[in-house]
Design a protein around this motif. Structure first.
Motif, PDB file in Angstrom:
ATOM      1  N   LYS A   1       2.267  -2.532  -2.497  1.00  0.00           N
ATOM      2  CA  LYS A   1       1.145  -1.385  -2.624  1.00  0.00           C
ATOM      3  C   LYS A   1       0.890  -0.285  -1.159  1.00  0.00           C
ATOM      4  N   LYS A   2       1.987   0.521  -0.970  1.00  0.00           N
ATOM      5  CA  LYS A   2       2.269   1.414   0.202  1.00  0.00           C
ATOM      6  C   LYS A   2       0.779   2.663  -0.096  1.00  0.00           C
ATOM      7  N   THR A   3       0.025   2.513   1.404  1.00  0.00           N
ATOM      8  CA  THR A   3      -1.031   3.626   1.655  1.00  0.00           C
ATOM      9  C   THR A   3      -1.204   4.704   0.848  1.00  0.00           C
ATOM     10  N   ASN A   4      -1.775   5.104  -0.184  1.00  0.00           N
ATOM     11  CA  ASN A   4      -1.671   6.706  -0.715  1.00  0.00           C
ATOM     12  C   ASN A   4      -2.734   7.109   0.100  1.00  0.00           C
TER      13      ASN A   4
ATOM     14  N   SER B   1      -7.790   4.227   2.772  1.00  0.00           N
ATOM     15  CA  SER B   1      -8.210   2.843   2.610  1.00  0.00           C
ATOM     16  C   SER B   1      -7.059   1.901   3.344  1.00  0.00           C
ATOM     17  N   PRO B   2      -7.755   0.379   3.438  1.00  0.00           N
ATOM     18  CA  PRO B   2      -8.155  -0.511   4.116  1.00  0.00           C
ATOM     19  C   PRO B   2      -6.070  -0.936   4.380  1.00  0.00           C
ATOM     20  N   ILE B   3      -5.057  -1.058   5.144  1.00  0.00           N
ATOM     21  CA  ILE B   3      -3.839  -1.435   4.960  1.00  0.00           C
ATOM     22  C   ILE B   3      -3.699  -2.238   4.484  1.00  0.00           C
ATOM     23  N   ASP B   4      -3.079  -3.141   3.576  1.00  0.00           N
ATOM     24  CA  ASP B   4      -1.829  -4.569   3.022  1.00  0.00           C
ATOM     25  C   ASP B   4      -0.807  -4.774   3.912  1.00  0.00           C
ATOM     26  N   TRP B   5      -1.255  -6.110   4.358  1.00  0.00           N
ATOM     27  CA  TRP B   5      -0.573  -6.572   4.679  1.00  0.00           C
ATOM     28  C   TRP B   5       1.521  -5.983   4.137  1.00  0.00           C
ATOM     29  N   PRO B   6       2.275  -5.393   4.758  1.00  0.00           N
ATOM     30  CA  PRO B   6       3.195  -4.808   3.690  1.00  0.00           C
ATOM     31  C   PRO B   6       4.379  -6.558   2.944  1.00  0.00           C
ATOM     32  N   ASN B   7       5.541  -5.702   2.845  1.00  0.00           N
ATOM     33  CA  ASN B   7       6.891  -6.834   1.635  1.00  0.00           C
ATOM     34  C   ASN B   7       8.243  -6.628   2.818  1.00  0.00           C
TER      35      ASN B   7
END
Length: 181
Positions: free
Chosen positions: A2-5, A9-15
């Motif tokens: 889920k890319k940051t919009n 928003s807290p950043i998720d570890w990307p794939n």
């Protein structure tokens, strides 16, 4: 992934890696102005972000480019000072279990016990501990902005710098107050 919009928003570890550009909205600009004690909220600030995964997906490199104009207050004249910002910076994170022995071996052969991974921060697992893009922007602005900005040529009145203890016969407390007028 889920890319940051947005910037908050807290950043998720990307794939995988991705690039995006964000314009600061009124709320984000107001937050920057409040935290950095700016005279006005920046109206033209943007943040370009490039997420890149290295080391088999165990290292996250976030390249950021912050541009815009901030307005501070001169500490001498209290007049506005506009500063153009164009700042590029990196933030590097590692997965909790990631440790690159190759870099340790290279550093050891060079006679240096420090590793090339010193600036790799461990990625926080808890969502409430994860950084936001706005956090990165505020932190970098705090590092690059002048903490006590002065307009060119602005000088403090010499009488204000005279310590009444050094010359008690010349400056009474009432004289020191009068010099402030």
């Amino acid at each position: 992934m889920k890319k940051t919009n947005d910037l908050t928003s807290p950043i998720d570890w990307p794939n995988d890696g991705w690039t995006d550009t964000f314009a600061l909205g009124e709320d984000e600009a107001a937050e920057i102005a409040a935290q950095l004690e700016l005279r006005a909220a920046p109206s033209d600030m943007s943040l370009k972000v490039d997420f890149d995964l290295n080391a088999g997906g165990k290292e996250l490199v976030i390249k950021l480019n912050l541009t815009g104009t901030v307005t501070q207050t001169c500490v001498v004249t209290l007049e506005p000072i506009e500063t153009k910002i164009e700042e590029s910076f990196l933030r590097r994170f590692r997965d909790q279990a990631f440790f690159d022995q190759t870099e340790v071996d290279i550093a050891a052969t060079d006679g240096d016990i420090a590793t090339l991974n010193e600036d790799l921060e461990p990625w926080p697992r808890a969502m409430d501990e994860r950084p936001t893009l706005l956090d990165f922007a505020i932190e970098q602005l705090g590092l690059v902005l002048e903490p006590f900005p002065r307009k060119d040529g602005a000088e403090v009145d010499g009488t204000l710098l005279t310590d009444p203890i050094d010359k008690p016969e010349k400056m009474s407390p009432f004289a020191a107050l009068a010099s402030l007028k």
